[in-house]
Structure formats: C-alpha cells, structure tokens
Scaffold this motif. Sequence first.
Motif, PDB file in Angstrom:
ATOM      1  N   LYS A   1      -5.867   0.922  -0.583  1.00  9.02           N
ATOM      2  CA  LYS A   1      -4.445   1.713  -0.182  1.00  9.02           C
ATOM      3  C   LYS A   1      -3.325   1.730  -1.250  1.00  9.02           C
ATOM      4  N   ASN A   2      -3.565   0.770  -2.189  1.00  8.38           N
ATOM      5  CA  ASN A   2      -2.694   0.444  -3.189  1.00  8.38           C
ATOM      6  C   ASN A   2      -2.945   0.574  -4.520  1.00  8.38           C
ATOM      7  N   VAL A   3      -4.165   1.308  -4.605  1.00  8.49           N
ATOM      8  CA  VAL A   3      -4.750   1.451  -6.036  1.00  8.49           C
ATOM      9  C   VAL A   3      -3.920   1.972  -6.879  1.00  8.49           C
ATOM     10  N   ILE A   4      -3.587   3.343  -6.710  1.00  8.69           N
ATOM     11  CA  ILE A   4      -2.868   4.473  -7.548  1.00  8.69           C
ATOM     12  C   ILE A   4      -1.427   3.588  -8.006  1.00  8.69           C
ATOM     13  N   SER A   5      -0.880   3.309  -6.733  1.00 10.28           N
ATOM     14  CA  SER A   5       0.709   2.816  -7.036  1.00 10.28           C
ATOM     15  C   SER A   5       0.543   1.294  -8.068  1.00 10.28           C
ATOM     16  N   THR A   6      -0.390   0.815  -7.806  1.00  7.22           N
ATOM     17  CA  THR A   6      -0.410  -0.529  -8.997  1.00  7.22           C
ATOM     18  C   THR A   6      -0.788   0.224 -10.023  1.00  7.22           C
TER      19      THR A   6
ATOM     20  N   GLU B   1       1.854  -4.037  -4.004  1.00  5.83           N
ATOM     21  CA  GLU B   1       1.606  -3.921  -2.812  1.00  5.83           C
ATOM     22  C   GLU B   1       2.861  -4.242  -1.806  1.00  5.83           C
ATOM     23  N   ARG B   2       4.085  -4.355  -2.609  1.00  7.65           N
ATOM     24  CA  ARG B   2       5.246  -4.252  -1.720  1.00  7.65           C
ATOM     25  C   ARG B   2       6.565  -3.888  -2.613  1.00  7.65           C
ATOM     26  N   ILE B   3       6.488  -3.513  -3.787  1.00 15.50           N
ATOM     27  CA  ILE B   3       7.650  -3.139  -4.510  1.00 15.50           C
ATOM     28  C   ILE B   3       7.853  -1.798  -4.535  1.00 15.50           C
ATOM     29  N   ARG B   4       9.081  -1.218  -4.431  1.00 13.64           N
ATOM     30  CA  ARG B   4       9.290   0.322  -4.555  1.00 13.64           C
ATOM     31  C   ARG B   4       9.174   0.636  -5.985  1.00 13.64           C
TER      32      ARG B   4
ATOM     33  N   GLU C   1       5.894   1.117   5.695  1.00 13.91           N
ATOM     34  CA  GLU C   1       5.217   1.648   4.449  1.00 13.91           C
ATOM     35  C   GLU C   1       4.206   0.742   3.810  1.00 13.91           C
ATOM     36  N   GLU C   2       4.657  -0.533   3.825  1.00 10.80           N
ATOM     37  CA  GLU C   2       3.608  -1.468   3.418  1.00 10.80           C
ATOM     38  C   GLU C   2       2.362  -1.194   4.202  1.00 10.80           C
TER      39      GLU C   2
ATOM     40  N   SER D   1       2.827   6.094   0.639  1.00 10.92           N
ATOM     41  CA  SER D   1       4.558   5.935   0.971  1.00 10.92           C
ATOM     42  C   SER D   1       5.246   6.001  -0.112  1.00 10.92           C
ATOM     43  N   GLN D   2       4.737   5.729  -1.666  1.00 10.77           N
ATOM     44  CA  GLN D   2       5.404   5.756  -2.718  1.00 10.77           C
ATOM     45  C   GLN D   2       5.338   7.009  -3.460  1.00 10.77           C
ATOM     46  N   HIS D   3       3.877   7.771  -3.268  1.00  9.89           N
ATOM     47  CA  HIS D   3       3.407   8.685  -4.336  1.00  9.89           C
ATOM     48  C   HIS D   3       2.594   9.891  -3.762  1.00  9.89           C
ATOM     49  N   ASP D   4       2.513   9.657  -2.425  1.00  8.26           N
ATOM     50  CA  ASP D   4       2.114  10.777  -1.440  1.00  8.26           C
ATOM     51  C   ASP D   4       0.642  10.920  -2.044  1.00  8.26           C
ATOM     52  N   GLU D   5       0.051  10.093  -2.505  1.00  6.37           N
ATOM     53  CA  GLU D   5      -1.312  10.434  -3.022  1.00  6.37           C
ATOM     54  C   GLU D   5      -2.404   9.201  -2.369  1.00  6.37           C
ATOM     55  N   LYS D   6      -3.759   9.566  -2.721  1.00  6.77           N
ATOM     56  CA  LYS D   6      -4.719   8.603  -1.865  1.00  6.77           C
ATOM     57  C   LYS D   6      -5.732   8.328  -2.628  1.00  6.77           C
ATOM     58  N   TYR D   7      -6.225   7.005  -2.919  1.00  7.51           N
ATOM     59  CA  TYR D   7      -7.304   6.705  -3.615  1.00  7.51           C
ATOM     60  C   TYR D   7      -8.576   6.825  -2.488  1.00  7.51           C
ATOM     61  N   LEU D   8      -9.575   7.579  -2.733  1.00  4.33           N
ATOM     62  CA  LEU D   8     -10.601   7.626  -1.963  1.00  4.33           C
ATOM     63  C   LEU D   8     -11.830   7.070  -2.499  1.00  4.33           C
TER      64      LEU D   8
END
Length: 464
Positions: free
Chosen positions: A73-78, A160-163, A430-431, A438-445
């Motif tokens: 659930k944090n792949v894209i944001s990372t 997994e926790r920074i904006r 959000e975490e 929560s940050q990008h409105d996108e999902k990694y499936l």
Amino acid sequence: MKQLSIKNIAPFLVLAAVAIAASFIKPVADYVPGAKDIQYNSSDIAWVLVSTALVFLMTPGLAFFYGGMVHRKNVISTMIKSVVAAGVVGVLWVVCGFSLCFGESFHGFIGNPTTFAFFKGVNSGAPWSAANTIPLSLFSLFQLMFAVITPGLVVGAVAERIRFTSYILFTVLFSLLVYAPVAHWSWHPQGFLAKMGALDFAGGTVVHITAGCAALAGALVLKRRKVHKEHREIPPANIPYVLIGTGLLWFGWFGFNAGSAVASNSLAVNAFGTTNTAAASAGLAWMFFDVMKGKKPSVLGFCIGAVVGLVAITPGAGYVAIPQSIIIGVVGALVSNIAVTIKQRSRLDDTLDVFPCHGIGGMVGMMLTGIFASKAVNAAGNNGLIYGNPSFFFTQVKALAIVVVYSFTVSFAIFKFINFVLPIRVTEEEEELGLDESQHDEKYLQGTLLVHQKNGLIEEISID
C-alpha cells in the motif's frame, strides 16, 4: 472544488518565478573545441556522457529497490519520492546548486552561489581543473546525477509515514544545506577536506554518509510507525522489484565510480573492476553470513549485500587495487549486517535500514580506503595504513567524523524545521490507509488474479 491555500500554491509559484527568471538569461553557444587553447578529448567526452546516463539510471533503480521492500500500500509513494528528486534537484542545480558545490570557494566551506547561477558561464567557460579534457557543462551534468540520487537514498528511512510535500521541502533544504557544503569540502580543490588530504573518489562521504546520517535524523524525528510499535512483520511488496532495482543500481554504479575518473583511461578501468568485485564479494558475504546464523539464503540478502558492497567501495574505487576490493566488500557487508541486527533489536524505525547500509557502509569504505589506498593505483592519491602511512588513515577518520557530525546535526535541524512549518508526518488514519492512496490517490495492485465464472461465462475478474 478544494479551496486553495498558500501551501498548495507556493510550490507552483516558486517554479513559475524560476522559469520566468531563467527566460531572461542570455543564451550562449556550448563549448568550441580547441578554443582558448583547450584540448578536449572525444573519447573522454563520450565516456562521461555514458557515465552520466548510467548514474541517472540509478535513480529509477533505487525506486525499484526501495519500492519492492515496503508494504504494497506504500509502493507508489516510496518510488515517486526517489524519482521526484530528479525534478527538484534538476532545477535547483541549474539555479544555484552547481555554484554552491563548485563555484568560487568561500574559505573552503561553500561555493559562491552566483558563480554559475542559472548556468552562467558553464557552457562557454574553461573546463574544470580536475577534468580538463571534457567541457565544464558535461562535468556539471555528471555531478548533477550524484546530487539527484543522494536525497533519494533518505527515502528508505522515512518511508510509509512522511508527507510528500514535506519530503519535497526536505530535498530542497538538504541539497542546499548538507549536500552542497560537503561536496564543496571534498571535491573542490579549495575545499577544506580536500586540502586536508582526505580522499573520496566517488561519494563515500558526499553521498552515502550524508544520506545515511540524514536518514538517521529523519527516523528519529518522524518516530516509529504503528506497525513497528506493534511488532508486526511487513512482507515485501515485490521481491522481483528488489532484484531489478539491484541490477539497475549495480549497472549504473559503473558510471558512478568508473565515470568519476572523468576520462576514458586506466583509472576508469580500475574503478570499474573494484566496483564489480566489491559488489560480488559483499553479496556473497551477506548471504553466507545469514546462512551461518541459521537462515536460508535469500534474494533480499544477496541484493542488500551487493548494494552495501557498492557503497563501501565508492570512496576508494579509484585509489585501491582490484584484489583489495574483495575484503572491502566482505568487511562492509559484515559490519552492515551486524548493524542491521542491532537496529532491529532497538526502537529505531529506519524502515529500510538506510543508516546501517548506506551510512555505516560509507564510513567503513572511508576507513578502508585509509588502509588500502595505494599510489601505485593512483599517483594523485595516497598510500594507506597497510603501506606504511598511518597519518592518511587518521585523516580519513577525521574527515569521516566531521561529515557525520555536520550531516546529522543539520539534517536533524531540517526535519525539525519542516515539522514546525507544516506537518511532516501523515495522520494515523492516512498511515493505516497507505500513502499511495492518502498522498497520491493511486493504488499499486499486486496479488492473485481471480476469475469468477458462471455457466461457462466470465462473471467477474478481481485482484485478491
């Protein structure tokens, strides 16, 4: 429609102001071969161009490496945090970053920000003194790639926790206040660490120690994730991503280290050889050490070990011989492996072990350069402890200590300042939801494809 605030508008306004200011810079032709009695070498230019592209490839490589190890659930944001540094630093470098690193020196501590502001004088200026067979513009672009990947390394510690907006601000402040001064100290001929005699061939201090210490500072300021407090084990999202990332990093590191010879010569060949050998020995050392501790040989173990070996050899790649790079890789992997074990037993939540791997790996590399460096490899270098020169070893240790203290202190202050200006950490909700949404409105499936059939017809397709 969401109401706009100054925090939403400010980033675009800053970029727009920079774009408008840049539009008034007088264009000049790039370097003219043979002008001003300068003798450029086409082979050197070709090699450094390729090396520049190789180092850039490390940024998406790092994104895959980190993205594969976090929760799905944090792949894209990372991954985007690693890649977006190319945008932020890419613009900042032209505006003032290159000037701060390589501009006219102010007492050996920082470059004059106006020397090459908006690349003034870069295209038509004389080449850099340590790279006089390639144009200054190419040297600057090569150095840019190092500046891009350094803040990207910090992502693994705060994942997994920074904006996202907080990370963008961190990238700007870290590049200006940490990376630029340390790069000037180490790589500018008038930099005080360079004048002191400290050697860092390709970024052991400038890249890895600064990023590692910033990672430690960030992990302390952001504090622990909920899953870390609850001792929940998070399975890696995609181990093949980690393997792909390792391959891209290993491949790109040939430009990182061998390209730092800034010429197509025997020194580049030596750096190429030491880089590959250290990565190979470190990957094996990490994996075999894990097996010795009762674990099974793992893909993650070999990949992490190989990257640690690449980190450890970076400061000495052009100063040590290929045989000695084996022990540098092995020692670097063992020390980092032990450091990771100690960290796992502590309350420190460095998500992807950036400090134990990059920070400590860079420190080990600096010290081992002080032991194994040889003038037989590079006459412009020095002989290390094993060749009868203990003073050089202590110079390396002194430089290491200075960079560690400075990088950690300033990075800690940067994170605290950002937290004062705007919330640096996402909310608990959000975490739990994941930063991708929560940050990008996108999902990694990523999961199992389920096909539901009824009477021989496909009724529904879903991802489990």
